[in-house]
Design a protein around this motif. Structure first.
Motif, short mmCIF file in Angstrom:
data_model
loop_
_atom_site.label_atom_id
_atom_site.label_comp_id
_atom_site.label_asym_id
_atom_site.label_seq_id
_atom_site.Cartn_x
_atom_site.Cartn_y
_atom_site.Cartn_z
N PRO A 174 0.81 -1.23 0.00
CA PRO A 174 0.00 0.00 0.00
C PRO A 174 0.84 1.28 0.00
N ALA A 175 2.01 1.24 0.63
CA ALA A 175 2.86 2.45 0.63
C ALA A 175 3.37 2.73 -0.78
N ALA A 176 3.82 1.68 -1.47
CA ALA A 176 4.31 1.85 -2.85
C ALA A 176 3.18 2.34 -3.75
N ARG A 177 2.02 1.72 -3.61
CA ARG A 177 0.86 2.10 -4.43
C ARG A 177 0.43 3.53 -4.11
N GLY A 178 0.42 3.86 -2.81
CA GLY A 178 0.02 5.19 -2.38
C GLY A 178 0.93 6.26 -2.97
N LEU A 179 2.23 6.00 -2.97
CA LEU A 179 3.18 6.98 -3.51
C LEU A 179 2.96 7.17 -5.01
#
Ligand code: AMP
Ligand code: GLY
Length: 419
Positions: free
Chosen positions: A253-258
């Protein structure tokens, strides 16, 4: 391939050494590196990590295939943006993406927006408001300077008095300068820490084996916070189930969020986690490899490190494989006084007595006779492998006992939390 690595510590020594172990790699340069790296055939280049123009010129002159960035400061200064603008390949996040490390407040915003588990928190710029909030919440509580403070901007306050003193240092007395002008006050998370690092390219993530760092200066987690005094991998008391869940609920989710925020991240994403009763929660994100985690995680990589980075930079699927058996453990030897004031120029011991460990250099220089001397807080790290964690630990400490460590100190309990 010819590779340029940016940085000068033990982390960069481990990175450069692993690159050089590939039969596809002809030469590895490190700017600015340290003299200890030369014994492994690594070439050091006397250009500061802040001088992007000179680094770009060097990379062009030497026909470097691509550059790998070790530390956070050049990333936050936009070294990746500058290399890309010059038409050069470089692995690391852009300035916009590196903000996940550069601002704790921004990191919290991303975590809240994308439902990533983390400690409850509030951000303050006003001392009185912060003090009122902390008084209402009670201790233990955690106070963090918003910007970079080399690991020293975090106070885990056991009492209300300590918490208020930390707020005063940061918000009233400006002891951390700009970094402390905004303060994040955070819920104290109870549990063991672990570091989950991943190779990332936009939404794609390839996780590494987990490690446990030891941030406090002295045995039994006493003393001030440091950059890290030792680490081991993997971490047997953290279940694979918890790690798998952390990859799904935190890293992806952090990678996707960025990506969604227009800050697509390519580089090493480091999730600093605490294993709480409710699962893993984030205490910080870093936009780079950890030091000393790298020195013990990279030796566990069985596929070709240089090919992984080359594949990611060329849009190919990398092969990322890890040792399945045994443990790797590393102990940092630091200058007496670190993380506060310390002396430089103390002669290093003769490492030829080492039987089982490899040595990775950090804060070292050469004296006028060409002998290695201390030149920084963390001086070197000894790392070893064992079929059990006890064995890895015993090997490193047996080697350390043979060395003359005058003027330096190390923790004697690295790895003990798992035993
Ligand atoms: P950081 O710079 O955010 O990694 O914090 C430095 C160290 O402080 C961490 O490695 C933890 O040991 C500790 N720490 C930070 N945040 C928390 C928290 N919310 N609860 C407990 N310990 C924390
Ligand atoms: N070892 C912790 C860090 O690199 O941030």
């Amino acid at each position: 391939m010819k590779i340029l690595v940016i940085g000068s510590g033990g982390r960069e020594h481990a990175i450069a050494k692993k690159f050089l172990a590939s039969n596809k790699v002809e030469a590895v340069f490190v700017a600015k590196g340290n003299v200890g790296m030369k014994k492994d055939g690594i070439q050091i280049v006397d250009i500061s990590e802040e001088n992007h123009a000179a680094l770009i010129e060097f990379a062009k002159e030497q026909a470097i295939d691509w550059t790998f960035v070790g530390p956070e400061i050049p990333l936050l200064n936009g070294i990746v943006d500058d290399f890309q603008a010059a038409g050069l390949k470089i692995y690391g996040p852009t300035k916009r993406a590196a903000l996940i490390e550069g601002s704790k407040d921004f990191a919290k915003e991303i975590m809240n927006k994308y439902n990533i588990p983390t400690a409850n928190h509030q951000t303050f710029t006003d001392y009185e408001e912060a003090k009122a909030y902390v008084t209402e919440q009670g201790a233990p509580i955690v106070i963090k300077a918003d910007g970079l403070a080399a690991g020293k901007g975090v106070v885990v306050a056991e009492t209300l008095e300590q918490a208020i003193a930390a707020l005063k240092d940061m918000l009233e007395d400006n002891k951390f300068g700009e970094s402390g002008a905004r303060v994040v006050v955070e819920e104290f998370l109870d549990g063991q820490e672990f570091s989950l690092l991943s190779f990332v390219d936009g939404e794609k993530v390839w996780p590494m084996v987990i490690a446990q760092d030891h941030k406090r200066a002295y045995d039994n987690d006493e003393g001030p916070n440091t950059g890290g005094m030792g680490a081991y991998a993997p971490v047997p008391q953290i279940s694979q189930e918890m790690v798998d869940k952390a990859i799904e609920t935190i890293v992806k989710p952090a990678a996707r969020g960025l990506v969604r925020e227009g800050r697509s991240f390519t580089g090493i994403l480091y999730a600093g986690l605490i294993a709480t009763k409710e699962g893993a929660k984030v205490i910080e994100f870093n936009a780079r490899f950890g030091d000393p985690e790298t020195q013990i995680v990279l030796p566990r990589l069985t596929s070709d490190f240089a090919s992984i980075i080359d594949d990611i930079l060329n849009g190919n699927e990398p092969i990322v494989e890890w040792k399945k058996e045994g443990y790797t453990l590393g102990v940092v030897v630091a200058a007496d006084g670190y993380p506060a004031e310390y002396e430089k120029g103390v002669l290093l011991p003769d490492f030829s007595t080492l039987e089982n460990s490899e040595v990775l250099f950090a804060g070292v220089a050469e004296n006028s006779e060409g002998k290695l001397v201390t030149n920084g807080g963390r001086v070197y790290l000894l790392a070893s492998e064992g079929t059990t964690l006890e064995e890895a630990q015993a090997k490193v400490y047996a080697d350390l006992e043979k060395l003359d460590t005058t003027g330096t100190f190390y923790r004697s309990d690295i790895g003990s939390k798992a035993l």
